[in-house]
Design an enzyme around this catalytic site. Structure first.
Site, PDB file in Angstrom:
ATOM      1  CE  LYS A 204      -4.326  -1.734   1.165  1.00 32.85           C
ATOM      2  NZ  LYS A 204      -5.462  -2.067   2.420  1.00 32.85           N
ATOM      3  NE  ARG A 238      -7.441  -8.397   0.846  1.00 27.88           N
ATOM      4  CZ  ARG A 238      -6.834  -7.500   0.061  1.00 27.88           C
ATOM      5  NH1 ARG A 238      -6.002  -6.797   0.367  1.00 27.88           N
ATOM      6  NH2 ARG A 238      -7.629  -7.677  -1.189  1.00 27.88           N
TER       7      ARG A 238
END
Ligand code: 7PM
Length: 256
Positions: A204, A238
């Site tokens: 991210k 995740r």
């Protein structure tokens, strides 16, 4: 939790191999690398992404879940906010609904409540189209925690037992770099709700903001994030990079 994105071009090889076959092969590779859960997504939840129609999303993810549920040795999660996709995925063998909208879409609570599936409730401020424009909180940790507790109340009120519920602070979903960092720093406060925490920081932009690098260069910063998260109580991470993450988390597990 290994990420399996099913998109028309994510595994493109010029058409010899269908998207379904390629996604299934990728999922099996992630199991081999040590994934304990597979998260199958048709991209409708990607921030800023062009919305995917219901039919398109179904045609991407359902054949993959159907094929995987016959052979996979680990639970299968469906990453969607659409109740129709939840129902179809559960019908062909999905075990967990991973919903970035925390079952706030009309019909989503019922879709999960009328099944035995687990559910991950994620926090997001705003909508994927606009959430990164100007995220604002008086106290990001308290507000995320409050939201998640209210969504737990909502699912419990529909008869979903707490054993079926996972919580996720939603890194990058309506959060600045400072908000994301505050949430990692105080992850233990979210864990105090008492339900298992899932965190998604893999590749991210917050990692790029902190350590530099585009998506392909965020493995090492992502491993640091997974290790910190696990040390602060996250039960599930995740990630795209399963092998490296499993190795890092084995070290955490040995000392925790
Ligand atoms: C672009 C930006 C593409 C971000 C894809 C993403 C989460 C999730 C996603 C998360 C849970 C990605 C994200 N992120 N589900 N789905 N938690 N539960 O990195 O953080 O795949 S989409």
């Amino acid at each position: 939790m290994g990420i399996v994105n099913v998109t028309p071009d994510s595994f493109s090889d010029g058409g010899k191999f269908s998207n379904t076959d390629a996604a299934v092969a990728h999922a099996l590779k992630l199991i081999d690398q040590g994934a304990d859960i597979l998260d199958i997504g048709g991209e409708s939840t990607r921030p800023g992404a062009t919305p995917v129609s219901l039919d398109e999303e179904l045609s991407r993810v359902i054949p993959v879940i159907e094929a995987l549920s016959r052979v996979a040795t680990v639970p299968i999660s469906i990453d969607t906010y659409k109740p129709e996709v939840m129902r179809a995925a559960i019908a062909v063998g999905a075990d967990i609904v991973n919903d970035v909208r925390a079952l706030q879409e009309d019909g989503a609570l019922d879709a999960v409540a009328e099944s035995n599936a687990g559910v991950c409730l994620m926090h997001m401020q705003g909508t994927p189209q606009t959430m990164q424009l100007n995220p604002e909180y008086a106290d990001v940790v308290a507000e995320v925690k409050h939201f998640l507790m209210r969504r737990v109340d909502a699912v419990i009120a529909r008869g979903v037992s707490h054993e079926r519920v996972l919580l996720d602070p939603g890194f990058g979903f309506g959060k600045t770099t400072a908000h994301n960092i505050a949430l990692i720093r105080h992850l233990d406060a979210i864990a105090d709700i008492g339900l298992p925490l899932l965190v998604g920081l893999s590749r991210k932009s917050v990692l790029g903001k902190i350590a530099g690098g585009d998506e392909a260069q965020r493995l090492h910063s992502g491993l640091a994030a997974s290790v910190i998260s696990a040390m602060k109580g996250a039960k599930i991470v995740r990630v795209h990079d399963v092998k490296a993450t499993v190795d890092a988390l084995k070290v955490v597990a040995a000392v925790i």
